[in-house]
Design an enzyme around this catalytic site. Structure first.
Site, mmCIF file in Angstrom:
data_model
loop_
_atom_site.group_PDB
_atom_site.id
_atom_site.type_symbol
_atom_site.label_atom_id
_atom_site.label_comp_id
_atom_site.label_asym_id
_atom_site.label_seq_id
_atom_site.Cartn_x
_atom_site.Cartn_y
_atom_site.Cartn_z
ATOM 1 N N THR A 144 -10.522 -48.211 17.592
ATOM 2 C CA THR A 144 -11.641 -47.276 17.825
ATOM 3 C C THR A 144 -11.210 -46.079 18.799
ATOM 4 O O THR A 144 -10.017 -46.383 19.351
ATOM 5 C CB THR A 144 -13.004 -47.996 18.729
ATOM 6 O OG1 THR A 144 -13.590 -48.954 17.600
ATOM 7 C CG2 THR A 144 -14.007 -46.883 19.061
ATOM 8 N N ARG A 187 -21.233 -53.249 7.262
ATOM 9 C CA ARG A 187 -21.201 -53.693 8.660
ATOM 10 C C ARG A 187 -20.938 -52.676 9.455
ATOM 11 O O ARG A 187 -20.491 -51.593 9.360
ATOM 12 C CB ARG A 187 -19.852 -54.699 8.581
ATOM 13 C CG ARG A 187 -19.445 -55.253 9.957
ATOM 14 C CD ARG A 187 -18.578 -54.457 10.765
ATOM 15 N NE ARG A 187 -18.241 -54.966 12.174
ATOM 16 C CZ ARG A 187 -17.589 -54.189 12.983
ATOM 17 N NH1 ARG A 187 -17.162 -53.167 12.652
ATOM 18 N NH2 ARG A 187 -17.444 -54.869 14.276
ATOM 19 N N VAL A 188 -21.778 -52.713 10.532
ATOM 20 C CA VAL A 188 -21.814 -51.860 11.769
ATOM 21 C C VAL A 188 -21.350 -52.442 13.043
ATOM 22 O O VAL A 188 -21.866 -53.645 13.192
ATOM 23 C CB VAL A 188 -23.350 -51.373 11.789
ATOM 24 C CG1 VAL A 188 -23.213 -50.048 13.028
ATOM 25 C CG2 VAL A 188 -23.584 -50.580 10.525
ATOM 26 N N THR A 221 -14.195 -50.573 23.285
ATOM 27 C CA THR A 221 -13.380 -50.991 22.199
ATOM 28 C C THR A 221 -13.060 -52.541 21.897
ATOM 29 O O THR A 221 -13.347 -53.029 23.077
ATOM 30 C CB THR A 221 -12.090 -50.038 22.090
ATOM 31 O OG1 THR A 221 -11.319 -50.664 21.041
ATOM 32 C CG2 THR A 221 -11.400 -50.062 23.370
ATOM 33 N N GLY A 238 -16.525 -55.862 17.999
ATOM 34 C CA GLY A 238 -17.806 -55.044 18.178
ATOM 35 C C GLY A 238 -19.072 -56.227 18.152
ATOM 36 O O GLY A 238 -19.942 -56.004 18.772
HETATM 37 N N1 ASP Z 1 -15.276 -52.097 18.280
HETATM 38 C C1 ASP Z 1 -14.904 -51.685 16.833
HETATM 39 C C2 ASP Z 1 -15.949 -52.295 15.977
HETATM 40 O O1 ASP Z 1 -16.120 -53.355 16.047
HETATM 41 C C3 ASP Z 1 -13.596 -51.965 16.750
HETATM 42 C C4 ASP Z 1 -12.547 -51.592 17.697
HETATM 43 O O2 ASP Z 1 -12.859 -51.130 18.877
HETATM 44 O O3 ASP Z 1 -11.480 -52.402 17.577
HETATM 45 O O4 ASP Z 1 -16.112 -51.703 14.878
#
Ligand code: ASP
Length: 306
Positions: A168, A196-197, A219, A222
């Site tokens: 992210t 997916r969110v 990050t 999630g």
């Molecule tokens: N947090 C982000 C998600 O779950 C992925 C990441 O930060 O690596 O979409």
């Protein structure tokens, strides 16, 4: 001149050092420098924290070496779907978007939603329609995909026991007027289910900002970050427990450790200008610059100076 600072991240992950090629590492360091410079320049000239975080995140979205905008991971169907959010700590206004396609800079769409939409959060086709109505830059599918993201998707669908990559990008800033802002943008997790969110567009999950406390961008996993509402947790630790941003981030890393196992990385800046870059991973692409001090950029967690 009053205190001002910006902190950015380009994702936190646990990875074997051999998985990161020297070329990619060098390109990511360069991308972080450029993003930091774009945001810092605005703050230095007296601009707003909101403009600074948007500018920094746009640079990272445009850089294919980060998982946001161009270079976003592909979902299980082999499609890009992007999430982003932005929050203005001076008035608690915010904009968020999820599973959007074709929009070159999802963070600018989130900001446009914040400023021009009666709603806070738009999704998928509705978000795209709003982007088209408001003249946001649009790109064709091939702009977002890279050789690397296509190859990684292929390995996932061919079940080559590949560990899905995630990442992210995000930025938090304090401007010379004492305003805080946060922005986060992502392509999510490689091979994630369509629709997916993650935490990135969720206010209080991956993003939060309030002038009386701090600004946060997360990050990592999630699902874990959302369940812990970790951006809001950090805000609350600063506000109600009187912790500094680094102390609050370290405490949030340990929140319900048994229930919230996973990769976590936080950047934050509090109202007094204390900057935090905390993670439980061995990699967090990150950087900060405080006032006219020298900028700091790092990738490996054990690199010095934060
Ligand atoms: N947090 C982000 C998600 O779950 C992925 C990441 O930060 O690596 O979409």
């Amino acid at each position: 001149m009053k205190k001002y600072a910006i902190v950015i991240h380009g994702g936190a992950v646990t990875m074997d050092p051999s998985e990161l090629s020297p070329e990619t590492e060098a390109a990511q360091r360069e991308g972080l420098q450029q993003a930091l410079q774009a945001g810092w320049e605005i703050l230095h000239q007296g601009g707003s924290a909101l403009d600074a975080v948007e500018a920094a995140v746009r640079v990272l979205e445009d850089d294919e070496h980060f998982n946001a905008g161009r270079g976003s991971s592909l979902n299980l169907q082999g499609e890009v779907q992007m999430d982003a959010s932005i929050m203005d700590g001076s008035n608690l206004k915010a904009g968020a978007v999820d599973t959007v396609r074709y929009v070159k800079n999802p963070i600018s769409l989130a900001r446009t939603i914040m400023e021009k939409c009666p709603h806070v959060y738009l999704s998928a086709d509705g978000a795209l329609e709003f982007a088209l109505q408001h003249g946001l830059e649009i790109e064709a599918v091939h702009y977002f995909e890279t050789e690397k993201t296509r190859q990684e998707w292929l390995e996932i669908v061919q079940e080559q026991e590949k560990v899905p990559q995630k990442d992210t990008v995000g930025a938090v800033a304090l401007d010379q007027d004492g305003n805080l802002a946060a922005a986060t943008s992502t392509g999510g997790i490689e091979g994630q289910l369509k629709g997916r969110v993650g935490d990135s567009p969720v206010l209080g999950g991956g993003t939060y900002a309030a002038n009386e406390s701090c600004a946060v961008s997360c990050t990592g996993d999630g699902e874990v970050i959302m369940r812990g509402a970790l951006a809001h947790e950090i805000y609350a630790l600063v506000k109600y427990k009187g912790l500094s941003a680094p102390e609050a981030c370290r405490e949030a890393l340990e929140l319900r450790a048994e229930d919230l196992k996973g990769d976590k990385g936080f950047i934050a800046i509090d109202k007094d200008g204390n900057v935090a870059l905390e993670t439980n991973c061995n990699v967090m692409r990150r950087g900060y610059r405080i006032g006219e001090e020298e900028p700091f950029v790092a990738i490996w967690t054990d690199e010095a100076a934060d």
